[in-house]
Scaffold this motif. Structure first.
Motif, PDB file in Angstrom:
ATOM      1  N   THR A 181       0.856  -1.189   0.000  1.00 28.69           N
ATOM      2  CA  THR A 181       0.000   0.000   0.000  1.00 28.69           C
ATOM      3  C   THR A 181       0.892   1.239   0.000  1.00 28.69           C
ATOM      4  O   THR A 181       2.096   1.149   0.250  1.00 28.69           O
ATOM      5  N   ASP A 182       0.278   2.393  -0.253  1.00 29.44           N
ATOM      6  CA  ASP A 182       1.040   3.641  -0.161  1.00 29.44           C
ATOM      7  C   ASP A 182       1.673   3.760   1.222  1.00 29.44           C
ATOM      8  O   ASP A 182       2.792   4.245   1.367  1.00 29.44           O
ATOM      9  N   ILE A 230      10.710 -11.096  -1.162  1.00 28.58           N
ATOM     10  CA  ILE A 230       9.357 -10.644  -0.837  1.00 28.58           C
ATOM     11  C   ILE A 230       8.644 -10.370  -2.154  1.00 28.58           C
ATOM     12  O   ILE A 230       9.187  -9.707  -3.037  1.00 28.58           O
ATOM     13  N   VAL A 231       7.462 -10.939  -2.290  1.00 29.29           N
ATOM     14  CA  VAL A 231       6.656 -10.695  -3.477  1.00 29.29           C
ATOM     15  C   VAL A 231       5.400  -9.976  -3.006  1.00 29.29           C
ATOM     16  O   VAL A 231       4.706 -10.442  -2.107  1.00 29.29           O
ATOM     17  N   ALA A 232       5.155  -8.808  -3.610  1.00 29.96           N
ATOM     18  CA  ALA A 232       4.032  -7.980  -3.180  1.00 29.96           C
ATOM     19  C   ALA A 232       3.180  -7.574  -4.373  1.00 29.96           C
ATOM     20  O   ALA A 232       3.656  -7.536  -5.504  1.00 29.96           O
ATOM     21  N   LYS A 233       1.917  -7.279  -4.087  1.00 29.39           N
ATOM     22  CA  LYS A 233       0.997  -6.804  -5.114  1.00 29.39           C
ATOM     23  C   LYS A 233       0.416  -5.483  -4.640  1.00 29.39           C
ATOM     24  O   LYS A 233       0.020  -5.366  -3.490  1.00 29.39           O
ATOM     25  N   MET A 234       0.393  -4.486  -5.534  1.00 28.78           N
ATOM     26  CA  MET A 234      -0.202  -3.210  -5.193  1.00 28.78           C
ATOM     27  C   MET A 234      -1.330  -2.895  -6.164  1.00 28.78           C
ATOM     28  O   MET A 234      -1.115  -2.819  -7.366  1.00 28.78           O
ATOM     29  N   ASP A 235      -2.532  -2.726  -5.617  1.00 36.12           N
ATOM     30  CA  ASP A 235      -3.706  -2.365  -6.408  1.00 36.12           C
ATOM     31  C   ASP A 235      -3.621  -0.864  -6.693  1.00 36.12           C
ATOM     32  O   ASP A 235      -3.710  -0.048  -5.776  1.00 36.12           O
ATOM     33  N   VAL A 236      -3.430  -0.505  -7.973  1.00 39.50           N
ATOM     34  CA  VAL A 236      -3.236   0.906  -8.327  1.00 39.50           C
ATOM     35  C   VAL A 236      -4.510   1.727  -8.164  1.00 39.50           C
ATOM     36  O   VAL A 236      -4.439   2.955  -8.095  1.00 39.50           O
ATOM     37  N   ASP A 237      -5.660   1.074  -8.103  1.00 42.56           N
ATOM     38  CA  ASP A 237      -6.906   1.810  -7.871  1.00 42.56           C
ATOM     39  C   ASP A 237      -7.057   2.217  -6.409  1.00 42.56           C
ATOM     40  O   ASP A 237      -7.696   3.210  -6.095  1.00 42.56           O
ATOM     41  N   GLN A 238      -6.465   1.425  -5.511  1.00 47.16           N
ATOM     42  CA  GLN A 238      -6.553   1.712  -4.074  1.00 47.16           C
ATOM     43  C   GLN A 238      -5.402   2.593  -3.583  1.00 47.16           C
ATOM     44  O   GLN A 238      -5.485   3.187  -2.523  1.00 47.16           O
ATOM     45  N   PHE A 244       2.278  -4.202  -9.778  1.00 45.37           N
ATOM     46  CA  PHE A 244       1.272  -3.133  -9.781  1.00 45.37           C
ATOM     47  C   PHE A 244       0.154  -3.589 -10.703  1.00 45.37           C
ATOM     48  O   PHE A 244       0.379  -3.854 -11.883  1.00 45.37           O
ATOM     49  N   TRP A 245      -1.056  -3.695 -10.156  1.00 48.25           N
ATOM     50  CA  TRP A 245      -2.171  -4.302 -10.881  1.00 48.25           C
ATOM     51  C   TRP A 245      -3.480  -3.596 -10.551  1.00 48.25           C
ATOM     52  O   TRP A 245      -3.525  -2.713  -9.692  1.00 48.25           O
ATOM     53  N   ALA A 246      -4.556  -4.004 -11.248  1.00 54.78           N
ATOM     54  CA  ALA A 246      -5.916  -3.532 -10.942  1.00 54.78           C
ATOM     55  C   ALA A 246      -6.899  -4.640 -11.282  1.00 54.78           C
ATOM     56  O   ALA A 246      -6.632  -5.478 -12.146  1.00 54.78           O
ATOM     57  N   GLU A 247      -8.020  -4.611 -10.599  1.00 59.78           N
ATOM     58  CA  GLU A 247      -9.061  -5.633 -10.750  1.00 59.78           C
ATOM     59  C   GLU A 247      -9.562  -5.725 -12.195  1.00 59.78           C
ATOM     60  O   GLU A 247      -9.861  -6.799 -12.692  1.00 59.78           O
ATOM     61  N   ALA A 275      -2.646   5.487  -4.947  1.00 56.52           N
ATOM     62  CA  ALA A 275      -2.275   6.379  -6.056  1.00 56.52           C
ATOM     63  C   ALA A 275      -0.866   6.951  -5.925  1.00 56.52           C
ATOM     64  O   ALA A 275      -0.220   7.234  -6.924  1.00 56.52           O
ATOM     65  N   GLN A 276      -0.373   7.134  -4.706  1.00 59.28           N
ATOM     66  CA  GLN A 276       0.889   7.843  -4.507  1.00 59.28           C
ATOM     67  C   GLN A 276       2.088   7.117  -5.089  1.00 59.28           C
ATOM     68  O   GLN A 276       2.867   7.701  -5.836  1.00 59.28           O
ATOM     69  N   VAL A 277       2.265   5.855  -4.740  1.00 62.06           N
ATOM     70  CA  VAL A 277       3.446   5.108  -5.190  1.00 62.06           C
ATOM     71  C   VAL A 277       3.442   4.934  -6.714  1.00 62.06           C
ATOM     72  O   VAL A 277       4.448   5.238  -7.364  1.00 62.06           O
ATOM     73  N   PRO A 278       2.326   4.485  -7.319  1.00 67.10           N
ATOM     74  CA  PRO A 278       2.333   4.373  -8.787  1.00 67.10           C
ATOM     75  C   PRO A 278       2.645   5.722  -9.462  1.00 67.10           C
ATOM     76  O   PRO A 278       3.373   5.763 -10.455  1.00 67.10           O
TER      77      PRO A 278
END
Length: 114
Positions: free
Chosen positions: A11-12, A56-64, A29-32, A66-69
């Motif tokens: 998350t951000d 470490i493998v992580a997933k970031m929902d770009v819709d939830q 970095f993904w979205a539904e 905004a700052q990091v993307p």
């Protein structure tokens, strides 16, 4: 995310802490609504499973989040980034075969050349 998922939710709020690990970090970095993201999702989960304890493998929902993307200028998803000691060392845009991601993760696991 699926139950029993080993991929960490980025998350951000937790992103900087996450990438400043002593292990390499792969962030998806993904979205539904993103078709290619859904294609690569299971591959990312497999990598999370296979590299458990080593990376470490992580997933970031770009819709939830905004700052990091925005900070990384992500305009196309899926975008997968590999971080080592908090620094971006590699990135891939689009759904790529597992071996491509694995090579990038492996490269980040090697000790830095002096």
């Amino acid at each position: 995310m699926a139950a029993g998922s080993l991929a960490v939710e980025a998350t951000d709020a937790n992103f900087n802490e996450l990438i400043n690990s002593d292990k390499p970090v792969l962030v998806d970095f993904w979205a539904e609504w993103c078709g290619p993201c859904k294609m690569i999702g299971p591959v990312v989960e497999q990598l999370a499973n296979d590299y458990d304890g080593r990376a470490i493998v992580a997933k970031m929902d770009v819709d939830q989040n905004a700052q990091v993307p925005a900070k990384f200028g992500i305009r196309s998803i899926p975008t997968l980034m590999v971080f080592k000691n908090g620094q971006l060392v590699d990135k891939v845009i689009g759904a790529v075969p597992r071996n491509v991601l694995e090579q990038k993760l492996q490269a980040a696991m090697e000790p830095a050349a002096l």
